[in-house]
Design an enzyme around this catalytic site. Structure first.
Site, PDB file in Angstrom:
ATOM      1  N   TYR A  37      -4.215  10.173   0.706  1.00  0.00           N
ATOM      2  CA  TYR A  37      -3.780  11.142   1.717  1.00  0.00           C
ATOM      3  C   TYR A  37      -3.245  12.321   1.030  1.00  0.00           C
ATOM      4  CZ  TYR A  37       1.097  10.096   0.734  1.00  0.00           C
ATOM      5  OH  TYR A  37       2.468   9.777   0.294  1.00  0.00           O
ATOM      6  N   LYS A 152      -2.870   9.685  -5.223  1.00  0.00           N
ATOM      7  CA  LYS A 152      -2.022   9.852  -3.815  1.00  0.00           C
ATOM      8  C   LYS A 152      -2.449   8.698  -2.735  1.00  0.00           C
ATOM      9  CE  LYS A 152       0.612  13.155  -1.031  1.00  0.00           C
ATOM     10  NZ  LYS A 152       1.898  12.629  -1.279  1.00  0.00           N
ATOM     11  N   GLU A 184      10.190  10.076 -11.010  1.00  0.00           N
ATOM     12  CA  GLU A 184      10.332  10.685  -9.723  1.00  0.00           C
ATOM     13  C   GLU A 184      11.043  10.133  -8.612  1.00  0.00           C
ATOM     14  OE1 GLU A 184       6.593  11.411  -8.050  1.00  0.00           O
ATOM     15  OE2 GLU A 184       5.753   9.308  -8.400  1.00  0.00           O
ATOM     16  N   LEU A 208       3.269  11.312  -9.407  1.00  0.00           N
ATOM     17  CA  LEU A 208       2.449  12.153  -8.625  1.00  0.00           C
ATOM     18  C   LEU A 208       2.396  13.368  -9.140  1.00  0.00           C
ATOM     19  CD1 LEU A 208       0.683  11.805  -5.940  1.00  0.00           C
ATOM     20  CD2 LEU A 208       2.365  12.918  -4.838  1.00  0.00           C
TER      21      LEU A 208
HETATM   22  N1  PDD Z   1       5.272  13.067  -0.657  1.00  0.00           N
HETATM   23  N2  PDD Z   1       6.091  12.015  -5.536  1.00  0.00           N
HETATM   24  C1  PDD Z   1       6.046  11.368  -4.583  1.00  0.00           C
HETATM   25  C2  PDD Z   1       5.971   9.939  -5.040  1.00  0.00           C
HETATM   26  C3  PDD Z   1       5.607  11.831  -3.382  1.00  0.00           C
HETATM   27  O1  PDD Z   1       5.257  10.927  -2.291  1.00  0.00           O
HETATM   28  C4  PDD Z   1       5.580  13.185  -3.092  1.00  0.00           C
HETATM   29  C5  PDD Z   1       5.055  14.032  -1.865  1.00  0.00           C
HETATM   30  C6  PDD Z   1       5.743  14.014  -4.164  1.00  0.00           C
HETATM   31  C7  PDD Z   1       5.850  15.558  -4.207  1.00  0.00           C
HETATM   32  O2  PDD Z   1       4.528  16.048  -4.055  1.00  0.00           O
HETATM   33  P1  PDD Z   1       3.852  17.519  -3.443  1.00  0.00           P
HETATM   34  O3  PDD Z   1       4.793  18.428  -4.029  1.00  0.00           O
HETATM   35  O4  PDD Z   1       2.526  17.609  -3.654  1.00  0.00           O
HETATM   36  O5  PDD Z   1       4.132  17.292  -1.904  1.00  0.00           O
HETATM   37  C8  PDD Z   1       6.000  13.580  -5.340  1.00  0.00           C
HETATM   38  C9  PDD Z   1       4.629  13.498   0.493  1.00  0.00           C
HETATM   39  C10 PDD Z   1       5.292  14.818   1.004  1.00  0.00           C
HETATM   40  C11 PDD Z   1       4.776  12.474   1.581  1.00  0.00           C
HETATM   41  O6  PDD Z   1       4.487  11.126   1.326  1.00  0.00           O
HETATM   42  O7  PDD Z   1       5.132  12.620   2.706  1.00  0.00           O
END
Ligand code: PDD
Length: 287
Positions: A37, A152, A184, A208
């Site tokens: 996703y 992801k 993270e 991620l």
């Molecule tokens: N999550 N690490 C994890 C485990 C995450 O689920 C996310 C973002 C990030 C930040 O990634 P980005 O900057 O590309 O949004 C880091 C999204 C927002 C979610 O699962 O809703």
């Protein structure tokens, strides 16, 4: 601008009201979390960093050995049309690609099965200055996720449990540790400030590759203040003068309490304010 538009979903190329959107119970996304996703922020009707999100989508699809059902051009058309159907405004666009819904539940990859493509939008609210200034609280806990956190994938149960643990402890995010290293957050990347050095854990299979993380690192480089990418230990985490979380839905958010202790001054710090200025200027010039 907040969206007041309808909630429209995209299911395999067709629009329908989100509340009526359905996929099969045989869908492998449902049965096996066999899917990936993206969450893409929309600012006043514009998909932000779309190309970077599509690049990461490709890399996640490669990671689970699933062909990309669309070219970047088609993705762009489909997603922009979905944003318009949702009244534009400030949104978070969720998109998911699963390995599809074969006739039978079995672990091995199905033959001749088309991927399922689902996308929908939710309103995204920009936090107020007061909320940013106060920051959020976080807890520290073990990371019990799998070893491909660079994909992801929708296998998010450990993230969901960690988020719930944070919420139960009165916090907003769980910072996840592998051994002595903090890697993270459950749904965000981490930045820590030591003196005037900004540090973020390096990318590997435990992290991620956040689009916001990358963007923030790029902004800092443009301002000749490079972010250092190196491991951060649990002990160091408690010595940081500032901690920040980054994500597409939260931009760059200060963490002002860690396991019930204040971080630095207990308010958004001076280095964060500097980065916030760069972020706002970059968003302004992108609009
Ligand atoms: N999550 N690490 C994890 C485990 C995450 O689920 C996310 C973002 C990030 C930040 O990634 P980005 O900057 O590309 O949004 C880091 C999204 C927002 C979610 O699962 O809703």
């Amino acid at each position: 601008m907040a969206s007041s538009g309808p909630c429209v979903a995209l299911i395999n190329g067709e629009h329908c009201p989100l509340a009526e959107a359905r996929v099969s119970v045989l869908d492998r996304g449902f049965l096996f979390a066999d899917s990936v996703y993206e969450v893409i922020p929309v600012y006043d009707g514009r998909l932000f960093q779309l190309q970077a999100h599509l690049r990461r989508l490709q890399s996640s699809l490669d990671g689970i050995r699933l062909n990309n059902p669309h070219t970047d051009e088609t993705w762009s058309e489909l997603l922009n049309a979905l944003v318009r159907a949702n009244g534009s405004g400030d949104l978070a666009l969720y998109l998911q690609v699963t390995r599809g819904a074969p006739a039978k539940r079995e672990h091995r990859f199905p033959q001749d099965c088309r991927p399922t493509v689902v996308a929908f939008c939710q309103p995204r609210r920009n936090p107020s200055d007061a909320e940013l200034e106060a920051g959020v609280s976080a807890i520290v806990r073990e990371d019990d996720r799998w070893n491909r956190c660079d994909i992801k994938s929708t296998s998010l149960l450990p993230n969901v449990l960690a988020s719930d643990e944070a919420l139960t402890a009165g916090a907003n995010e769980a910072l996840l540790c592998r051994g002595d290293e903090v890697v993270e957050g459950a749904s965000s990347n981490l930045f820590a400030v030591f003196g005037d050095t900004v540090v973020t854990p390096p990318l590997d299979h435990r992290v991620l590759p956040g689009i916001t993380r990358d963007w923030v690192i790029g902004l800092a480089a443009q301002h000749a203040q490079p972010v250092t990418q190196r491991p951060v230990s649990r002990t160091e985490l408690r010595q940081a003068s500032e901690l920040w979380l980054s994500s597409s839905t939260r931009e760059l958010f200060p963490v002002t309490r860690l396991d019930d202790e204040p971080v630095g001054s207990g308010r958004a710090g001076t280095v964060w304010h500097q980065y916030r200025g760069w972020i706002q200027a970059a968003l302004q010039s992108a609009s």
